[in-house]
Design an enzyme around this catalytic site. Structure first.
Site, PDB file in Angstrom:
ATOM      1  N   ASP A  64       0.982  -0.982  -0.087  1.00 16.73           N
ATOM      2  CA  ASP A  64       0.034   0.020  -0.022  1.00 16.73           C
ATOM      3  C   ASP A  64       0.979   1.394  -0.010  1.00 16.73           C
ATOM      4  O   ASP A  64       2.234   1.180   0.236  1.00 16.73           O
ATOM      5  CB  ASP A  64      -0.916  -0.142   1.108  1.00 16.73           C
ATOM      6  CG  ASP A  64      -0.117  -0.400   2.491  1.00 16.73           C
ATOM      7  OD1 ASP A  64       0.855  -0.011   2.580  1.00 16.73           O
ATOM      8  OD2 ASP A  64      -0.842  -0.955   3.462  1.00 16.73           O
ATOM      9  N   ASP A  66       1.599   4.928   1.756  1.00 14.27           N
ATOM     10  CA  ASP A  66       1.113   5.883   2.684  1.00 14.27           C
ATOM     11  C   ASP A  66       1.973   7.277   2.286  1.00 14.27           C
ATOM     12  O   ASP A  66       3.039   7.140   1.879  1.00 14.27           O
ATOM     13  CB  ASP A  66       1.613   5.288   3.934  1.00 14.27           C
ATOM     14  CG  ASP A  66       1.015   4.451   4.241  1.00 14.27           C
ATOM     15  OD1 ASP A  66      -0.239   3.857   4.218  1.00 14.27           O
ATOM     16  OD2 ASP A  66       1.605   3.205   4.972  1.00 14.27           O
ATOM     17  N   ASP A 142       9.302   3.216  13.259  1.00 18.83           N
ATOM     18  CA  ASP A 142       9.960   2.219  14.139  1.00 18.83           C
ATOM     19  C   ASP A 142      11.234   1.737  13.408  1.00 18.83           C
ATOM     20  O   ASP A 142      12.275   2.076  14.180  1.00 18.83           O
ATOM     21  CB  ASP A 142       9.124   0.991  14.132  1.00 18.83           C
ATOM     22  CG  ASP A 142       8.476   0.503  12.639  1.00 18.83           C
ATOM     23  OD1 ASP A 142       8.862   1.155  11.720  1.00 18.83           O
ATOM     24  OD2 ASP A 142       7.616  -0.457  12.774  1.00 18.83           O
TER      25      ASP A 142
HETATM   26  P1  ATP Z   1       3.969  -3.406   5.055  1.00 22.36           P
HETATM   27  O1  ATP Z   1       2.767  -2.672   4.764  1.00 22.36           O
HETATM   28  O2  ATP Z   1       4.713  -3.873   4.132  1.00 22.36           O
HETATM   29  O3  ATP Z   1       3.507  -4.418   6.325  1.00 22.36           O
HETATM   30  P2  ATP Z   1       4.736  -0.947   6.234  1.00 22.36           P
HETATM   31  O4  ATP Z   1       6.172  -0.643   6.868  1.00 22.36           O
HETATM   32  O5  ATP Z   1       4.145  -0.115   5.368  1.00 22.36           O
HETATM   33  O6  ATP Z   1       4.906  -2.452   5.801  1.00 22.36           O
HETATM   34  P3  ATP Z   1       2.706   0.046   7.862  1.00 22.36           P
HETATM   35  O7  ATP Z   1       1.937  -0.995   8.959  1.00 22.36           O
HETATM   36  O8  ATP Z   1       1.807  -0.156   6.703  1.00 22.36           O
HETATM   37  O9  ATP Z   1       3.972  -0.978   7.659  1.00 22.36           O
HETATM   38  O10 ATP Z   1       2.959   1.170   8.348  1.00 22.36           O
HETATM   39  C1  ATP Z   1       3.460   2.103   7.448  1.00 22.36           C
HETATM   40  C2  ATP Z   1       4.701   2.964   8.262  1.00 22.36           C
HETATM   41  O11 ATP Z   1       4.269   3.601   9.572  1.00 22.36           O
HETATM   42  C3  ATP Z   1       5.734   2.195   8.641  1.00 22.36           C
HETATM   43  O12 ATP Z   1       6.571   2.028   7.495  1.00 22.36           O
HETATM   44  C4  ATP Z   1       6.518   2.927   9.791  1.00 22.36           C
HETATM   45  O13 ATP Z   1       7.046   3.982   9.466  1.00 22.36           O
HETATM   46  C5  ATP Z   1       5.184   3.416  10.407  1.00 22.36           C
HETATM   47  N1  ATP Z   1       4.799   2.425  11.691  1.00 22.36           N
HETATM   48  C6  ATP Z   1       3.829   1.687  11.654  1.00 22.36           C
HETATM   49  N2  ATP Z   1       3.691   1.035  12.565  1.00 22.36           N
HETATM   50  C7  ATP Z   1       4.520   1.532  13.538  1.00 22.36           C
HETATM   51  C8  ATP Z   1       4.711   1.327  15.016  1.00 22.36           C
HETATM   52  N3  ATP Z   1       4.130   0.522  15.623  1.00 22.36           N
HETATM   53  N4  ATP Z   1       5.678   2.216  15.406  1.00 22.36           N
HETATM   54  C9  ATP Z   1       6.489   2.881  15.027  1.00 22.36           C
HETATM   55  N5  ATP Z   1       6.205   3.197  13.534  1.00 22.36           N
HETATM   56  C10 ATP Z   1       5.237   2.641  12.979  1.00 22.36           C
HETATM   57 MG    MG Z   2       2.192  -0.279   4.688  1.00 24.26          MG
END
Ligand code: ATP
Ligand code: MG
Length: 441
Positions: A64, A66, A142
């Site tokens: 996705d 963001d 994170d």
């Molecule tokens: P994927 O969508 O492939 O699982 P992602 O890195 O995009 O991985 P998301 O859960 O979509 O993960 O979150 C988007 C972004 O928000 C992350 O890349 C991170 O920068 C931030 N983020 C999400 N969850 C947390 C958390 N628990 N603590 C700190 N930052 C977070």
């Molecule tokens: Mg994501």
């Protein structure tokens, strides 16, 4: 050395100009570009951020997209008709295009650590709804590889934390002091394991070492959030490897204490083979683009517990179908207290379990009707898994395989030759299936 010392707070970012990185707009979704351009045109800052930047740099297709911006949620809503504001803890703008959702988040600042009101005694963040600028926003993310910003105004990448270098080195590193960051949000421990497996990254010792000490903090996480995380862990296409890693880090038992007890129990080898087979099956289906349901995985994770509980009920004189039903109630209610699997799924899990003894009985009269059950296929697949893992149900599994594959005449022959009840009367000891290479120990 501590990671907090490696990354000084409020450092200058490293900027990777367009020629110095591999992200091309060709691979960014049109809708995400639309959002970025419109924010930019309205005079706001607009960045792609998080997993999409990370995955694009790795040449993978993002899940996705963001967006991070300095526009306030209300200002975002004014720009897009198809926009909803969500969230109480912090407001996010969701811009919907057909079935693609672009999440737009206003830059946020980390809370001042002296502001005790926003933290629990264990250091968990309760609120982080203070708006800030990009150089605030980066520190609340994170991992370094998740904190890269792709700037739509000049197509550069902004990197405050050495994320590009970590990405190139295949290193998963938390921003800041890992212990503090895990205490703020223990779910980051699950994310650490998940990303390490998904990206094939080396387990950075500084990031992983505190998990053994802090994993119990996962027990305080809201069960509904753990359900979302569980789907990401096990339905991300690498469920089997993720499960192994969760166990290796000792966090699996915080998610599924019943399953963990079964894995440690006398049928532990069977339980491991069953779960492993279920996860391999799930990974395969995902790689083939076929649908998966968490109900099936739950059925496997809790099968031994439900079977033990049912046997105990039978020993206490409860008749068989009720014994199973009661056992299912007990086991499911214990597990959903940890991981809040919605009822529409637990109902399917129950049906898969309830159908097992009926599939094994397979009386000639009822077999054709059983096939009409909505959960027949899932229950049959589960029976195959059990046989594969060494449960003495191989005969029934083979019978159903022939029956399903047969034409009407052969089906009739199969039914005529079928004994009325081939269910084993006593519980037999399980044997390891011949040629099995997945079993441990
Ligand atoms: P994927 O969508 O492939 O699982 P992602 O890195 O995009 O991985 P998301 O859960 O979509 O993960 O979150 C988007 C972004 O928000 C992350 O890349 C991170 O920068 C931030 N983020 C999400 N969850 C947390 C958390 N628990 N603590 C700190 N930052 C977070
Ligand atoms: Mg994501």
């Amino acid at each position: 050395m501590n990671t907090a010392e490696i990354i000084p707070l409020k450092s200058r970012p490293r900027i990777y100009a367009r020629p110095d990185h591999a992200i091309s707009r060709k691979f960014i979704s049109e809708n995400a570009l639309k959002v970025l351009y419109r924010l930019d045109k309205a005079g706001f800052k607009a960045f792609l951020v998080g997993g999409s930047v990370r995955d694009l740099l790795l040449g993978r297709a993002p899940n996705d997209f963001d967006v991070a911006t300095d526009a306030l949620p209300e200002q975002v809503r004014e720009l897009f008709r198809n926009c909803r504001l969500i969230g109480r803890r912090f407001r996010l703008a969701h811009v919907q295009f057909g079935n693609e959702l672009i999440e737009v988040a206003t830059f946020r600042a980390a809370h001042d650590e002296t502001d005790g009101a926003a933290m629990t005694d264990a250091g968990r963040i309760l609120r982080d709804n203070v708006y800030g600028s990009l150089d605030d926003d980066v520190w609340r993310r994170d991992f370094t590889v998740n904190a890269l910003y792709y700037d739509i105004s000049d197509f550069s990448i902004v990197d405050y934390v050495g994320g590009v270098e970590d990405l190139n080195a295949g290193r998963l590193r938390l921003i800041g002091d890992p212990e503090v960051r895990y205490r703020e949000d223990p779910v980051r421990m699950l994310r650490a394991v998940r990303f390490a497996i998904k990206l094939g990254f080396e387990l950075d010792a500084v990031t992983f070492a505190p998990i053994a000490r802090l994993r119990h903090l996962l027990e305080d996480i809201a069960p509904a959030r753990l359900f979302d995380e569980m789907l990401k862990l096990f339905h991300g296409g690498m469920g089997r490897k993720t499960f192994d890693a969760l166990r290796a880090h000792g966090v699996f038992r915080c998610l599924c204490p019943l399953t963990d007890a079964a894995l440690e129990g006398q049928d532990g080898e069977f339980v491991l083979r069953l779960i492993t087979a279920a996860l391999d099956n799930t990974d395969l289906r995902i790689s083939e683009g076929r649908p998966v349901t968490p109900a099936f995985l739950f059925a496997a994770l809790l099968w031994q517990n439900v079977e033990d509980a049912a046997q105990a009920n039978i020993a206490n004189g409860v008749p068989h179908p009720e014994a199973m039903q009661l056992a299912a109630d007990t086991v499911i209610s214990k597990q959903v207290a940890r991981i809040a699997m919605p009822r529409r799924f637990t109902n399917v899990t129950r049906e898969i379990w309830a159908l097992q003894s009926r599939l094994i009985k397979r009386t000639a009269k009822r077999a054709p009707r059983l096939m009409e059950y909505p959960r027949f296929r899932a229950a049959y697949d589960f029976l195959l898994l059990r046989a594969q893992a060494g449960d003495p149900v191989g005969e029934a599994a083979e019978w159903w395989t022939s029956f399903i594959g047969a034409d009407d005449t052969s089906r009739l022959q199969l039914l005529e030759s079928t004994a009325t009840d081939s269910r084993p009367k006593r519980r037999r000891r399980r044997r390891r299936p011949a040629g099995d290479t997945q079993a441990s120990g």
